[in-house]
Design a protein around this motif. Sequence first.
Motif, PDB file in Angstrom:
ATOM      1  N   GLY A  41     -11.631   8.419   2.430  1.00  0.00           N
ATOM      2  CA  GLY A  41     -12.444   9.612   2.213  1.00  0.00           C
ATOM      3  C   GLY A  41     -13.003   9.701   0.812  1.00  0.00           C
ATOM      4  O   GLY A  41     -13.138  10.785   0.246  1.00  0.00           O
ATOM      5  N   ARG A  42     -13.311   8.532   0.236  1.00  0.00           N
ATOM      6  CA  ARG A  42     -13.842   8.413  -1.135  1.00  0.00           C
ATOM      7  C   ARG A  42     -12.826   8.833  -2.205  1.00  0.00           C
ATOM      8  O   ARG A  42     -13.183   9.002  -3.366  1.00  0.00           O
ATOM      9  CB  ARG A  42     -15.144   9.206  -1.307  1.00  0.00           C
ATOM     10  N   ARG A  43     -11.573   9.014  -1.839  1.00  0.00           N
ATOM     11  CA  ARG A  43     -10.560   9.339  -2.838  1.00  0.00           C
ATOM     12  C   ARG A  43     -10.160   8.070  -3.598  1.00  0.00           C
ATOM     13  O   ARG A  43     -10.216   6.972  -3.057  1.00  0.00           O
ATOM     14  CB  ARG A  43      -9.311   9.937  -2.180  1.00  0.00           C
ATOM     15  N   VAL A  44      -9.733   8.245  -4.832  1.00  0.00           N
ATOM     16  CA  VAL A  44      -9.233   7.110  -5.602  1.00  0.00           C
ATOM     17  C   VAL A  44      -7.759   6.927  -5.296  1.00  0.00           C
ATOM     18  O   VAL A  44      -7.111   7.818  -4.727  1.00  0.00           O
ATOM     19  CB  VAL A  44      -9.439   7.324  -7.121  1.00  0.00           C
ATOM     20  N   LEU A  45      -7.218   5.781  -5.669  1.00  0.00           N
ATOM     21  CA  LEU A  45      -5.798   5.535  -5.462  1.00  0.00           C
ATOM     22  C   LEU A  45      -4.982   6.495  -6.328  1.00  0.00           C
ATOM     23  O   LEU A  45      -5.385   6.869  -7.430  1.00  0.00           O
ATOM     24  CB  LEU A  45      -5.454   4.090  -5.808  1.00  0.00           C
ATOM     25  N   ARG A  46      -3.821   6.889  -5.841  1.00  0.00           N
ATOM     26  CA  ARG A  46      -3.015   7.898  -6.521  1.00  0.00           C
ATOM     27  C   ARG A  46      -2.077   7.316  -7.563  1.00  0.00           C
ATOM     28  O   ARG A  46      -1.691   7.991  -8.505  1.00  0.00           O
ATOM     29  CB  ARG A  46      -2.186   8.679  -5.493  1.00  0.00           C
ATOM     30  N   SER A  47      -1.678   6.069  -7.388  1.00  0.00           N
ATOM     31  CA  SER A  47      -0.642   5.491  -8.240  1.00  0.00           C
ATOM     32  C   SER A  47      -1.124   5.294  -9.677  1.00  0.00           C
ATOM     33  O   SER A  47      -2.298   5.034  -9.930  1.00  0.00           O
ATOM     34  CB  SER A  47      -0.184   4.154  -7.675  1.00  0.00           C
ATOM     35  N   LYS A  48      -0.183   5.404 -10.608  1.00  0.00           N
ATOM     36  CA  LYS A  48      -0.467   5.213 -12.030  1.00  0.00           C
ATOM     37  C   LYS A  48       0.175   3.941 -12.571  1.00  0.00           C
ATOM     38  O   LYS A  48       0.038   3.632 -13.751  1.00  0.00           O
ATOM     39  CB  LYS A  48       0.053   6.420 -12.834  1.00  0.00           C
ATOM     40  N   THR A  49       0.893   3.230 -11.727  1.00  0.00           N
ATOM     41  CA  THR A  49       1.543   1.991 -12.145  1.00  0.00           C
ATOM     42  C   THR A  49       0.973   0.821 -11.355  1.00  0.00           C
ATOM     43  O   THR A  49       0.459   0.992 -10.247  1.00  0.00           O
ATOM     44  CB  THR A  49       3.066   2.048 -11.907  1.00  0.00           C
ATOM     45  N   TRP A  50       1.105  -0.395 -11.933  1.00  0.00           N
ATOM     46  CA  TRP A  50       0.584  -1.569 -11.250  1.00  0.00           C
ATOM     47  C   TRP A  50       1.296  -1.799  -9.926  1.00  0.00           C
ATOM     48  O   TRP A  50       0.666  -2.109  -8.925  1.00  0.00           O
ATOM     49  CB  TRP A  50       0.713  -2.787 -12.153  1.00  0.00           C
ATOM     50  N   ALA A  51       2.615  -1.619  -9.903  1.00  0.00           N
ATOM     51  CA  ALA A  51       3.369  -1.829  -8.666  1.00  0.00           C
ATOM     52  C   ALA A  51       2.928  -0.839  -7.593  1.00  0.00           C
ATOM     53  O   ALA A  51       2.792  -1.186  -6.415  1.00  0.00           O
ATOM     54  CB  ALA A  51       4.868  -1.692  -8.936  1.00  0.00           C
ATOM     55  N   GLY A  52       2.702   0.408  -8.002  1.00  0.00           N
ATOM     56  CA  GLY A  52       2.253   1.422  -7.047  1.00  0.00           C
ATOM     57  C   GLY A  52       0.863   1.143  -6.505  1.00  0.00           C
ATOM     58  O   GLY A  52       0.589   1.333  -5.318  1.00  0.00           O
ATOM     59  N   ILE A  53      -0.023   0.687  -7.391  1.00  0.00           N
ATOM     60  CA  ILE A  53      -1.379   0.350  -6.963  1.00  0.00           C
ATOM     61  C   ILE A  53      -1.351  -0.796  -5.953  1.00  0.00           C
ATOM     62  O   ILE A  53      -2.022  -0.753  -4.914  1.00  0.00           O
ATOM     63  CB  ILE A  53      -2.246  -0.033  -8.178  1.00  0.00           C
ATOM     64  N   ALA A  54      -0.569  -1.831  -6.252  1.00  0.00           N
ATOM     65  CA  ALA A  54      -0.459  -2.967  -5.338  1.00  0.00           C
ATOM     66  C   ALA A  54       0.068  -2.519  -3.980  1.00  0.00           C
ATOM     67  O   ALA A  54      -0.409  -2.957  -2.932  1.00  0.00           O
ATOM     68  CB  ALA A  54       0.452  -4.032  -5.936  1.00  0.00           C
ATOM     69  N   GLN A  55       1.050  -1.606  -3.992  1.00  0.00           N
ATOM     70  CA  GLN A  55       1.609  -1.102  -2.739  1.00  0.00           C
ATOM     71  C   GLN A  55       0.553  -0.357  -1.928  1.00  0.00           C
ATOM     72  O   GLN A  55       0.446  -0.536  -0.706  1.00  0.00           O
ATOM     73  CB  GLN A  55       2.785  -0.183  -3.040  1.00  0.00           C
ATOM     74  N   GLU A  56      -0.245   0.466  -2.589  1.00  0.00           N
ATOM     75  CA  GLU A  56      -1.288   1.220  -1.896  1.00  0.00           C
ATOM     76  C   GLU A  56      -2.361   0.288  -1.318  1.00  0.00           C
ATOM     77  O   GLU A  56      -2.801   0.469  -0.177  1.00  0.00           O
ATOM     78  CB  GLU A  56      -1.940   2.221  -2.853  1.00  0.00           C
ATOM     79  N   VAL A  57      -2.777  -0.690  -2.111  1.00  0.00           N
ATOM     80  CA  VAL A  57      -3.825  -1.597  -1.649  1.00  0.00           C
ATOM     81  C   VAL A  57      -3.358  -2.374  -0.425  1.00  0.00           C
ATOM     82  O   VAL A  57      -4.078  -2.482   0.583  1.00  0.00           O
ATOM     83  CB  VAL A  57      -4.245  -2.562  -2.776  1.00  0.00           C
ATOM     84  N   TYR A  58      -2.143  -2.905  -0.484  1.00  0.00           N
ATOM     85  CA  TYR A  58      -1.644  -3.687   0.662  1.00  0.00           C
ATOM     86  C   TYR A  58      -1.407  -2.800   1.878  1.00  0.00           C
ATOM     87  O   TYR A  58      -1.586  -3.243   3.022  1.00  0.00           O
ATOM     88  CB  TYR A  58      -0.366  -4.428   0.276  1.00  0.00           C
ATOM     89  N   ALA A  59      -1.017  -1.557   1.657  1.00  0.00           N
ATOM     90  CA  ALA A  59      -0.854  -0.634   2.786  1.00  0.00           C
ATOM     91  C   ALA A  59      -2.197  -0.359   3.450  1.00  0.00           C
ATOM     92  O   ALA A  59      -2.312  -0.360   4.687  1.00  0.00           O
ATOM     93  CB  ALA A  59      -0.220   0.675   2.313  1.00  0.00           C
TER      94      ALA A  59
END
Length: 280
Positions: free
Chosen positions: A149-167
């Motif tokens: 929905g055009r939202r940006v990723l919520r995570s502030k850490t690299w590990a969290g970002i990677a988790q969101e992208v793979y999900a």
Amino acid sequence: MACGTRAVLDAAFGPRSSGETVYGKRLTRSLHAGMIVLLDRGFSSNTFLAAVAATEAAFLARVSAARKPPVLARFDDGSHLSRFGGVEVRIIECEITITTSQGRQTGLYRLATNLLDPHRYPASDLVSLYHERWEVESAYFAIKKSMLGRRVLRSKTWAGIAQEVYALLSAYQVLRIAIADATETTPGADPDRGSFSVALRCARDQIVQAAGIIADTVIDLVGTIGRAVLDQLMPARRLRVSPRAVKRPLSRYAYKSLKVDRRTYTATLSINILTPTISP
């Protein structure tokens, strides 16, 4: 992305401090003989094309008009033999005209491929095939607009970002598999006609609202999604164009004040292969 189904073949991501070609080279691990890789101008350097060719995969890349590759030989289909670094390529130069109710626009395109046989791979077929590269843009739209929905990723850490992208990629892949499997059961139904939005809504209904779930039974999630997709197949793909515009992240209403045309038009396409002259 696989152009036919828009399924994910591989993915690489990281900080913007590294260019997209750096991450693109990681994707060569998933290339092999029998593939045709469609690349835009950002991936047409001699080094990148050599890396793709080393995997034994074929490539079809758009190259800048500023490049002046030598004309080594000319083929009957209008293409010509050339060389980029240590890689022999065929160059196809063409003039593409798009006609809509708003007028006519013509552009010059130059494509390079390591498919050197003009009889097996005619220039006109390769030009038509290159248009399929835009399927990857549809995949990006499905992930960024339909899923996020055009939202940006919520995570502030690299590990969290990677988790969101793979999900995101995993959920996207499951839906694409369901769409491809469903359309394959219907003769003449191309995966293009399967609506990603329909599949996404159906999956959310099943998981979030627990719709149609009965205790002590096996839940046929993929089959349920597939049936919903087949019940609402989209019409066959039409050739349409939409003017490109620079994104305005501060306001989605800026287009109105700038009078940017955001409408989509039905179009007709004509392709003219240009024949180069061989330098003395």
